[in-house]
Design a protein around this motif. Sequence first.
Motif, PDB file in Angstrom:
ATOM      1  N   GLY A 215      -0.818   1.867   2.149  1.00  0.00           N
ATOM      2  CA  GLY A 215      -0.239   0.749   1.417  1.00  0.00           C
ATOM      3  C   GLY A 215       0.054  -0.466   2.265  1.00  0.00           C
ATOM      4  O   GLY A 215       0.591  -1.464   1.771  1.00  0.00           O
TER       5      GLY A 215
ATOM      6  N   PRO B  16      -6.641  -4.022   4.078  1.00  0.00           N
ATOM      7  CA  PRO B  16      -5.913  -2.745   4.099  1.00  0.00           C
ATOM      8  C   PRO B  16      -5.943  -2.094   5.476  1.00  0.00           C
ATOM      9  O   PRO B  16      -6.974  -2.080   6.150  1.00  0.00           O
TER      10      PRO B  16
ATOM     11  N   LEU C 156      -5.481  -1.083  -2.062  1.00  0.00           N
ATOM     12  CA  LEU C 156      -4.180  -1.700  -2.279  1.00  0.00           C
ATOM     13  C   LEU C 156      -3.960  -1.843  -3.779  1.00  0.00           C
ATOM     14  O   LEU C 156      -4.920  -1.804  -4.553  1.00  0.00           O
TER      15      LEU C 156
ATOM     16  N   ALA D 222       2.047  -4.044   2.045  1.00  0.00           N
ATOM     17  CA  ALA D 222       1.363  -5.162   1.404  1.00  0.00           C
ATOM     18  C   ALA D 222       2.223  -5.839   0.342  1.00  0.00           C
ATOM     19  O   ALA D 222       2.222  -7.075   0.220  1.00  0.00           O
TER      20      ALA D 222
ATOM     21  N   ALA E  80      -1.099  -3.641   4.920  1.00  0.00           N
ATOM     22  CA  ALA E  80      -2.209  -4.574   5.061  1.00  0.00           C
ATOM     23  C   ALA E  80      -1.930  -5.547   6.190  1.00  0.00           C
ATOM     24  O   ALA E  80      -0.771  -5.916   6.443  1.00  0.00           O
TER      25      ALA E  80
ATOM     26  N   THR F 242      -3.954  -4.062  -6.121  1.00  0.00           N
ATOM     27  CA  THR F 242      -4.359  -5.462  -6.266  1.00  0.00           C
ATOM     28  C   THR F 242      -3.773  -6.111  -7.517  1.00  0.00           C
ATOM     29  O   THR F 242      -3.511  -7.319  -7.522  1.00  0.00           O
TER      30      THR F 242
END
Length: 315
Positions: free
Chosen positions: A242, A238, A185, A296, A244, A187
């Motif tokens: 992309g 995840p 991801l 996400a 989550a 982050t």
Amino acid sequence: MRNKLMLVTGICASLLAWGASAEKFDWRIFAESYVTAAHAQDIDWKKVDETLGRKPAAVAGDVRRYGFPRTDLSVTLDGVTIKPALALGGWVAFKPAHGGVMAMGDLVLLESEINPVMSKMIASGLEITAVHNHLLRANPATFYMHIAGHGDAIKVATAIRDGLAESKAPLTAAASSAPPPAVDLDTAQLDQIIGAKGTNNGGVYQFGVPRRDPIKQAGMALTPGGPLGLATGIGFQPTGGGKAAITGDFVLTGDEVNPVIMELRTHGIEVTALHSHMLDEEPRLFFMHFWANDDAIKLAKGLRAALDKTASTKS
């Protein structure tokens, strides 16, 4: 003995130093810091570790937090196999207090394990402060038992271990030196949106967002709040492309509950539980659990909007 003498000397010196302006000083805070330090020196933490079968997962201030993840379970929800760090990570925290330690925790149990564990813990002098769900539609269903204890650290640790022995929860932590799986991801962007720095815990990107207001229980300041379960917890696991799966819990005062519900629902995030975790905290707190599996970044923005309705910190 020498440490105790030095502690008493320090107290006396401080009393003399502050005597002239005593009426302006909060003596309760002053005394609490010294008493807590004295109790911490008396606790055999190595023995506590041995009793619980693991080292603390985190040490923050004078709080030691031990993890009890249900690595023995395979739980799925909406087609997602849940990693232990996302929603199956039971824990117990110890904080030095008058008479030994104050302990609180959140244990992950199957339905069939609730009553055997509860019976054993009650018989050992522990308190049960909540039993409830965090998730909906999980297979198998998991439940969460919140516990509290006070007294001798070894006795409290033994009571927790003996209670957990009535379940199939692993009583010895698995040794592993392998790095956690990568989090696929963005982050850095998640950090920016949430307003905190996340960490990779077993392939789950986790945030702990503390509240700004002080929280007490039985007159004792519950600090630091994070390891004691008093920070809003958010986890991103995840699920590819992309996306989550997210879950966790918001720590809320009563007036924040419905504004947060509205923000979460508006952003497509399901509210899965609303309940208490403790019995006599000040201010009264409520814990709201949630779930979604979507883009996400989109979900992070929804969570941030909900956080903005609370008295939470933002870095």
